[in-house]
Design a protein around this motif. Sequence first.
Motif, PDB file in Angstrom:
ATOM      1  N   VAL A   1       1.094  -1.319   0.008  1.00  0.00           N
ATOM      2  CA  VAL A   1       0.024   0.208   0.130  1.00  0.00           C
ATOM      3  C   VAL A   1       0.923   1.261   0.056  1.00  0.00           C
ATOM      4  O   VAL A   1       2.093   1.131  -0.056  1.00  0.00           O
ATOM      5  N   GLY A   2       0.410   2.428   0.312  1.00  0.00           N
ATOM      6  CA  GLY A   2       0.926   3.630   0.046  1.00  0.00           C
ATOM      7  C   GLY A   2       0.863   4.383  -1.381  1.00  0.00           C
ATOM      8  O   GLY A   2       1.857   4.689  -2.318  1.00  0.00           O
ATOM      9  N   VAL A   3      -0.524   4.552  -1.534  1.00  0.00           N
ATOM     10  CA  VAL A   3      -0.851   4.738  -2.836  1.00  0.00           C
ATOM     11  C   VAL A   3      -0.969   6.334  -3.301  1.00  0.00           C
ATOM     12  O   VAL A   3      -1.012   7.175  -2.383  1.00  0.00           O
TER      13      VAL A   3
ATOM     14  N   ASN B   1       5.395   7.363  18.140  1.00  0.00           N
ATOM     15  CA  ASN B   1       6.756   8.010  18.522  1.00  0.00           C
ATOM     16  C   ASN B   1       7.266   8.643  17.355  1.00  0.00           C
ATOM     17  O   ASN B   1       8.528   9.270  17.521  1.00  0.00           O
ATOM     18  N   ARG B   2       6.881   8.260  16.209  1.00  0.00           N
ATOM     19  CA  ARG B   2       7.429   8.670  14.744  1.00  0.00           C
ATOM     20  C   ARG B   2       6.865   9.688  14.108  1.00  0.00           C
ATOM     21  O   ARG B   2       7.223  10.272  13.079  1.00  0.00           O
ATOM     22  N   VAL B   3       5.700  10.393  14.756  1.00  0.00           N
ATOM     23  CA  VAL B   3       5.046  11.424  14.080  1.00  0.00           C
ATOM     24  C   VAL B   3       5.130  12.700  15.044  1.00  0.00           C
ATOM     25  O   VAL B   3       5.435  12.535  16.457  1.00  0.00           O
ATOM     26  N   PRO B   4       5.003  13.954  14.671  1.00  0.00           N
ATOM     27  CA  PRO B   4       5.032  15.061  15.330  1.00  0.00           C
ATOM     28  C   PRO B   4       3.690  15.554  16.151  1.00  0.00           C
ATOM     29  O   PRO B   4       3.366  16.900  16.095  1.00  0.00           O
ATOM     30  N   THR B   5       3.259  14.551  16.496  1.00  0.00           N
ATOM     31  CA  THR B   5       1.963  14.878  17.621  1.00  0.00           C
ATOM     32  C   THR B   5       1.777  13.750  18.599  1.00  0.00           C
ATOM     33  O   THR B   5       2.592  12.742  18.643  1.00  0.00           O
TER      34      THR B   5
ATOM     35  N   ASP C   1      10.227  16.650   6.237  1.00  0.00           N
ATOM     36  CA  ASP C   1      11.239  15.527   6.194  1.00  0.00           C
ATOM     37  C   ASP C   1      10.552  14.082   6.940  1.00  0.00           C
ATOM     38  O   ASP C   1       9.485  14.401   7.642  1.00  0.00           O
ATOM     39  N   GLY C   2      11.422  13.049   7.316  1.00  0.00           N
ATOM     40  CA  GLY C   2      10.713  12.042   7.697  1.00  0.00           C
ATOM     41  C   GLY C   2       9.647  11.335   7.085  1.00  0.00           C
ATOM     42  O   GLY C   2       9.343  11.407   5.817  1.00  0.00           O
ATOM     43  N   PRO C   3       9.148  10.371   7.704  1.00  0.00           N
ATOM     44  CA  PRO C   3       8.078   9.303   7.084  1.00  0.00           C
ATOM     45  C   PRO C   3       6.731   9.959   6.659  1.00  0.00           C
ATOM     46  O   PRO C   3       6.363   9.344   5.778  1.00  0.00           O
ATOM     47  N   LEU C   4       6.469  10.844   7.173  1.00  0.00           N
ATOM     48  CA  LEU C   4       5.290  11.757   6.769  1.00  0.00           C
ATOM     49  C   LEU C   4       5.564  13.055   5.792  1.00  0.00           C
ATOM     50  O   LEU C   4       4.811  14.001   5.817  1.00  0.00           O
ATOM     51  N   GLU C   5       6.797  13.076   5.371  1.00  0.00           N
ATOM     52  CA  GLU C   5       7.107  14.224   4.532  1.00  0.00           C
ATOM     53  C   GLU C   5       6.004  14.640   3.501  1.00  0.00           C
ATOM     54  O   GLU C   5       5.648  13.491   2.920  1.00  0.00           O
ATOM     55  N   GLY C   6       5.614  15.740   3.279  1.00  0.00           N
ATOM     56  CA  GLY C   6       4.556  15.917   2.571  1.00  0.00           C
ATOM     57  C   GLY C   6       3.090  16.035   3.067  1.00  0.00           C
ATOM     58  O   GLY C   6       2.126  16.379   2.324  1.00  0.00           O
TER      59      GLY C   6
ATOM     60  N   VAL D   1      -2.746  12.631  12.476  1.00  0.00           N
ATOM     61  CA  VAL D   1      -1.557  13.053  11.208  1.00  0.00           C
ATOM     62  C   VAL D   1      -2.408  13.062   9.936  1.00  0.00           C
ATOM     63  O   VAL D   1      -3.367  12.094   9.733  1.00  0.00           O
ATOM     64  N   VAL D   2      -2.248  13.581   8.968  1.00  0.00           N
ATOM     65  CA  VAL D   2      -2.559  13.620   7.647  1.00  0.00           C
ATOM     66  C   VAL D   2      -1.514  13.354   6.714  1.00  0.00           C
ATOM     67  O   VAL D   2      -0.453  14.085   6.492  1.00  0.00           O
ATOM     68  N   PRO D   3      -1.522  12.083   6.455  1.00  0.00           N
ATOM     69  CA  PRO D   3      -0.140  11.560   5.467  1.00  0.00           C
ATOM     70  C   PRO D   3      -0.466  12.225   4.213  1.00  0.00           C
ATOM     71  O   PRO D   3      -1.441  12.730   3.677  1.00  0.00           O
ATOM     72  N   PRO D   4       0.665  12.233   3.361  1.00  0.00           N
ATOM     73  CA  PRO D   4       0.537  12.582   1.891  1.00  0.00           C
ATOM     74  C   PRO D   4      -0.274  11.399   1.262  1.00  0.00           C
ATOM     75  O   PRO D   4      -0.534  10.400   1.691  1.00  0.00           O
ATOM     76  N   ARG D   5      -1.052  11.853   0.067  1.00  0.00           N
ATOM     77  CA  ARG D   5      -1.852  11.081  -0.481  1.00  0.00           C
ATOM     78  C   ARG D   5      -1.505   9.696  -1.051  1.00  0.00           C
ATOM     79  O   ARG D   5      -2.276   8.614  -0.702  1.00  0.00           O
ATOM     80  N   GLU D   6      -0.019   9.595  -1.156  1.00  0.00           N
ATOM     81  CA  GLU D   6       0.546   8.074  -1.634  1.00  0.00           C
ATOM     82  C   GLU D   6       0.552   7.430  -0.382  1.00  0.00           C
ATOM     83  O   GLU D   6       0.833   5.936  -0.431  1.00  0.00           O
ATOM     84  N   LYS D   7       0.426   7.867   0.930  1.00  0.00           N
ATOM     85  CA  LYS D   7       0.455   7.156   2.070  1.00  0.00           C
ATOM     86  C   LYS D   7      -0.741   7.000   2.900  1.00  0.00           C
ATOM     87  O   LYS D   7      -0.644   6.693   4.283  1.00  0.00           O
ATOM     88  N   ARG D   8      -1.768   7.506   2.303  1.00  0.00           N
ATOM     89  CA  ARG D   8      -3.011   7.735   3.140  1.00  0.00           C
ATOM     90  C   ARG D   8      -3.713   6.348   3.585  1.00  0.00           C
ATOM     91  O   ARG D   8      -4.521   6.575   4.532  1.00  0.00           O
TER      92      ARG D   8
END
Length: 403
Positions: A15-17, A120-124, A239-244, A389-396
């Motif tokens: 996934v990660g569309v 712990n990997r996200v900024p919230t 930057d990081g896993p939620l960049e974008g 958190v709101v991921p970029p569209r390809e990771k939603r």
Amino acid sequence: MPSRRSLLGRLSAAVGVAAAGCAGLRPPPGLDLPANPHDVPRRQFAQRAHLREDADGNPLGTRFRRVLLLDLQREPSAEAGRTVERALRTLEDAYDWSPDGLFHLLAWGTNYLDDHGVLNRVPTDHPTVLSRVDTPELLRFDAALVLESDVPSHLTAAESALFGDRAELNGVAVDHRLLDTFARRERRTGFIGEGLPAAHADAEGVPADAIPEDAPMFTGFQSGREKTQASEDRVTIDDGPLEGGTTMHLSHLTLNLKRWYAFSEASRVKRMFDPETTPDDEAGFTDDVPFADRVEEHASEHGMVGHHEKVARVRRDGEPLLLRRDFNTVDGGHPGVHFLAFQRAGKDFRRTRKSMNGWYLRDDSPDITDSENNGILDVIRVRSRANFVVPPREKRAFPLTVT
């Protein structure tokens, strides 16, 4: 039976569309989806380039909003990810990315993030109490679907397609539903825009004939002037896993409009902006609100301070930290606000709210308390808070999976 973590690891590979129609984004492996006929941005929350503007260049946000707060009903898997992505693609096939069509985003809550070991990997983080006068319910959800449009029937149709039995959405067949993956726990509804608050003046707690006919908000003031808002770039994680992506806060506030409109117009202006601003000044504001950073001086000289002058102190490089998409509501039959805001990190929201609290002014005037003579704090109460958190569209679809 595969473990939850092994399923998540498998999901991260499958996934990660990305949304078709955007340069540089590719469809996910194995999904074999056709190109989307409508261009959609990589940032799920991106709207600014698609909004109408008023005469002063301020964006006119969508008039009708709906937030569906969700609980997961199945274990994360590649199959679940495909279902989620295909369901959301249905919205994108059916409607333009525009106010006349449909804006939407899928955010993921701290409950999901904590359950799957990635908080712990996200900024919230989980929501907390942020004032001394509120005892909000601190809510944790798995996800939230935000729907926005100038056409209210689009919101109802989209919800029915994703969580009901609607077979067709604006001419597009509905073959995949979020109902297969999520259960709706709560629904938040509302509106913003000229004339809409006055049209809801029959709600309990709204004083008769008090709300101006052309007011966009229950308080009678404009919200979202261009330079009082963070830009979409400012709130984007870089930057990081939620960049974008970004983070999202959602509060439900109640409004004591009887008390608010018992103040004179001049007093309401002072409480909203600062003690030296007059109604004539406010009428001349265009895409910004003047800010002189004289909060302590105003507290000492006037025994009161305004809402805007407190929150305007929290800026980075002269720009606010929050991109607000707050809107009026009569959920529960009472006037209120669903305060929805995007920020690069949850700490940005907390900093802004702490500045709004005005605790630092206690030594400047005995007349200023945690609520009295302290901006608009004497007419709002926070009923609940939740963080996402709101991921970029390809990771939603199931973001931040772990192996």
